[in-house]
Scaffold this motif. Structure first.
Motif, PDB file in Angstrom:
ATOM      1  N   ASN A  71       0.820  -1.219   0.000  1.00 46.95           N
ATOM      2  CA  ASN A  71       0.000   0.000   0.000  1.00 46.95           C
ATOM      3  C   ASN A  71       0.848   1.261   0.000  1.00 46.95           C
ATOM      4  OD1 ASN A  71      -2.473  -1.282  -0.003  1.00 46.95           O
ATOM      5  ND2 ASN A  71      -2.597  -1.412   2.211  1.00 46.95           N
ATOM      6  N   ALA A  72       1.986   1.201   0.674  1.00 43.72           N
ATOM      7  CA  ALA A  72       2.810   2.398   0.855  1.00 43.72           C
ATOM      8  C   ALA A  72       3.615   2.766  -0.385  1.00 43.72           C
ATOM      9  CB  ALA A  72       3.750   2.209   2.045  1.00 43.72           C
ATOM     10  N   HIS A  73       3.992   1.781  -1.191  1.00 41.54           N
ATOM     11  CA  HIS A  73       5.001   2.039  -2.219  1.00 41.54           C
ATOM     12  C   HIS A  73       4.566   1.716  -3.655  1.00 41.54           C
ATOM     13  CE1 HIS A  73       7.576   2.541   1.214  1.00 41.54           C
ATOM     14  NE2 HIS A  73       7.470   1.272   1.568  1.00 41.54           N
ATOM     15  N   PHE A  74       3.351   1.223  -3.827  1.00 40.25           N
ATOM     16  CA  PHE A  74       2.928   0.758  -5.154  1.00 40.25           C
ATOM     17  C   PHE A  74       3.001   1.856  -6.207  1.00 40.25           C
ATOM     18  CE2 PHE A  74      -0.629  -0.170  -8.175  1.00 40.25           C
ATOM     19  CZ  PHE A  74      -0.076  -1.309  -8.778  1.00 40.25           C
ATOM     20  N   THR A  75       2.349   2.990  -5.939  1.00 38.45           N
ATOM     21  CA  THR A  75       2.261   4.030  -6.977  1.00 38.45           C
ATOM     22  C   THR A  75       3.626   4.616  -7.313  1.00 38.45           C
ATOM     23  OG1 THR A  75       1.703   5.653  -5.259  1.00 38.45           O
ATOM     24  CG2 THR A  75      -0.113   4.639  -6.454  1.00 38.45           C
ATOM     25  N   ALA A  97       2.597  -5.850  -5.672  1.00 39.98           N
ATOM     26  CA  ALA A  97       2.701  -5.218  -4.362  1.00 39.98           C
ATOM     27  C   ALA A  97       1.841  -5.994  -3.366  1.00 39.98           C
ATOM     28  CB  ALA A  97       2.260  -3.762  -4.433  1.00 39.98           C
ATOM     29  N   ILE A  98       2.412  -6.293  -2.203  1.00 39.21           N
ATOM     30  CA  ILE A  98       1.743  -7.126  -1.207  1.00 39.21           C
ATOM     31  C   ILE A  98       1.366  -6.266  -0.003  1.00 39.21           C
ATOM     32  CG2 ILE A  98       1.897  -9.270   0.111  1.00 39.21           C
ATOM     33  CD1 ILE A  98       4.404  -9.959  -1.595  1.00 39.21           C
ATOM     34  N   PRO A  99       0.100  -5.870   0.121  1.00 40.49           N
ATOM     35  CA  PRO A  99      -0.315  -5.141   1.317  1.00 40.49           C
ATOM     36  C   PRO A  99      -0.209  -6.030   2.560  1.00 40.49           C
ATOM     37  CG  PRO A  99      -1.910  -4.878  -0.471  1.00 40.49           C
ATOM     38  CD  PRO A  99      -0.972  -5.983  -0.865  1.00 40.49           C
ATOM     39  N   ASN A 100      -0.121  -5.396   3.712  1.00 42.02           N
ATOM     40  CA  ASN A 100       0.056  -6.141   4.958  1.00 42.02           C
ATOM     41  C   ASN A 100      -1.274  -6.581   5.565  1.00 42.02           C
ATOM     42  OD1 ASN A 100       2.963  -5.726   5.106  1.00 42.02           O
ATOM     43  ND2 ASN A 100       2.494  -3.596   5.558  1.00 42.02           N
ATOM     44  N   THR A 101      -1.225  -7.704   6.262  1.00 42.62           N
ATOM     45  CA  THR A 101      -2.299  -8.083   7.186  1.00 42.62           C
ATOM     46  C   THR A 101      -1.756  -8.023   8.608  1.00 42.62           C
ATOM     47  OG1 THR A 101      -1.775 -10.437   6.894  1.00 42.62           O
ATOM     48  CG2 THR A 101      -3.525  -9.507   5.509  1.00 42.62           C
ATOM     49  N   ARG A 105       4.341  -9.902  12.202  1.00 42.45           N
ATOM     50  CA  ARG A 105       4.404 -11.363  12.070  1.00 42.45           C
ATOM     51  C   ARG A 105       5.123 -11.778  10.793  1.00 42.45           C
ATOM     52  NH1 ARG A 105      -0.985 -14.050  10.137  1.00 42.45           N
ATOM     53  NH2 ARG A 105      -0.125 -13.117   8.228  1.00 42.45           N
ATOM     54  N   ASP A 106       4.730 -11.187   9.676  1.00 42.82           N
ATOM     55  CA  ASP A 106       5.204 -11.661   8.376  1.00 42.82           C
ATOM     56  C   ASP A 106       6.635 -11.252   8.059  1.00 42.82           C
ATOM     57  OD1 ASP A 106       2.800 -12.899   7.891  1.00 42.82           O
ATOM     58  OD2 ASP A 106       1.979 -11.254   6.684  1.00 42.82           O
TER      59      ASP A 106
END
Length: 409
Positions: A71-75, A97-101, A105-106
């Motif tokens: 979400n932070a870096h895609f654009t 781009a993989i947003p966080n859940t 943890r990940d």
């Protein structure tokens, strides 16, 4: 595995053009994957170059950037790659781009004990799922992306902070999974510098690190009154972040001790939060330093130019580095040929048109353009042959009209 059609858009007032809507600029789409390893659905933000275009040119495949904290870096990363690839600095690339859940943890490779203020109890309790997340990327995400999108085998991983820590761990644990890595101000202090210790105990001259590239960006997180020399003497938690990255840099920068292609930079004027943009920019320039090929105007005016053979040699070398058949853009070669015809340099134009046929033998358009070249030099038989080849690949009105006119005369 479920594919959503939700479009990511940026709304811009007073924009006109052939887009989805008069005020919509489409830069990507939302997708998702059901992960058995993580036990949850993971949303994805996907950018694929040239999607939705009505180009005459054949479909292409692309290397892939896997981007953490999506979400932070895609654009910003998509925009950067569009600019770079448009100027032949990098290949065109798919961005996943993989947003966080559950970010902590990940992205943390090991479970830490509480150690306030850097590691409060809640953060410590959530940590340590990085092994599963890396397994998700390797065994579920990458295969899904390769199956669903037009990918080449070259892959890059980019991460910031905890994401940078994850990048460093992925390089150490699974160097074969990605070709290149950009680690932005990574949290190498995590869990008493456990990952840094692992790097110190690893043979970085091992063959598994050959042909791997790593760019490390270091933000200015110095406390007031400190500099990059004095901070090395500090032992507190707040100094541990930048010191652990300096230690990592010092370990990797000696080329005699590693097979990695490595570079780093300390960004004096950037904070932890502003460093991602400039680090990604410099990291891309470093990793793809081999890629750019310039055609100077003087090359087109020189009667003895060997620019076409130089181009073939360059892209053959780039293909070996990338691990897939990398070619100059079809439209660029086509445009170069027509430009040279306009300059009355038909001989060199013909070389570019024929090179395009060699690179893209399944494209009707390269044969149509070659036919235009033969029309220009008044070789009727070769022009007819070229337009017939174009029509054999795809029926199109332009080639048909030119062929009919040639055969009626």
């Amino acid at each position: 595995m479920k594919n959503h059609t939700l479009i990511i858009t940026i709304l811009v007032l007073f924009l006109s053009g052939p887009l989805l809507g008069q005020n919509d600029i489409v830069i990507g789409k939302m997708d998702s994957i059901q992960s058995k390893i993580l036990g949850e659905t993971r949303e994805l933000m996907i950018y694929v170059p040239n999607q939705g275009s009505n180009s005459l040119f054949i479909k292409k495949k692309y290397p892939v950037v896997y981007l953490l904290d999506g979400n932070a870096h895609f654009t910003s990363v998509v925009g950067m790659l569009q600019r770079f690839s448009g100027n032949n600095i990098t290949p065109e690339m798919i961005v996943v781009a993989i947003p966080n859940t559950d970010r902590t943890r990940d992205l943390t490779h090991s479970k830490a004990k509480p150690n306030p203020p850097m590691v409060p109890e809640g953060l410590a309790n959530a940590s340590g799922g990085g092994k599963n997340f890396l397994s998700f990327i390797e065994k579920e995400l990458v295969p899904y992306i390769d199956k669903t999108y037009p990918t080449e085998p070259y892959k890059m991983l980019i991460g910031h902070s905890f994401g940078g820590l994850f990048v460093m761990n992925a390089l150490l644990e699974k160097p074969e999974l990605f070709n290149s890595y950009i680690s932005i101000d990574p949290s190498m202090w995590w869990n008493d510098k456990k990952l840094l210790t692992a790097y110190k105990n690893t043979n970085l001259k091992d063959d598994k690190f050959k042909n791997k590239s790593l760019y490390l960006g270091i933000a200015n997180t110095l406390e007031k009154g400190m500099d990059t020399v004095s901070v090395r003497q500090e032992k507190g938690q707040m100094a541990s972040h930048i010191n652990s990255i300096f230690e990592t840099r010092d370990l990797l920068k000696n080329g005699k001790n590693t097979n990695l292609l490595f570079a780093s930079k300390y960004y004096e004027n950037d904070t932890h939060n502003s460093a991602p943009l400039i680090t990604t920019y410099d990291g891309m320039r470093f990793i793809f330093d081999f890629y750019k090929f310039n055609v100077e105007f003087s090359d087109l005016l020189d009667d003895n130019t060997d620019i076409v053979n130089e181009m073939k040699t360059h892209y053959a070398k780039a293909s070996r580095t990338l691990g897939y058949d990398n070619k100059p853009d079809e439209s660029m070669l086509n445009g170069m040929g027509y430009r040279l015809l306009g300059m009355e340099n038909a001989d060199l134009a013909g070389q570019f048109f024929r090179l395009n046929v060699d690179y893209y033998p399944k494209s009707f358009n390269v044969y149509d353009s070659l036919g235009d070249y033969y029309l220009h030099i008044k070789n009727k038989d070769k022009a007819i042959e070229s337009f017939e080849k174009a029509l054999a690949i795809k029926e199109n009105p332009d080639s048909r009209k030119k062929l009919d006119e040639l055969k009626s005369n």
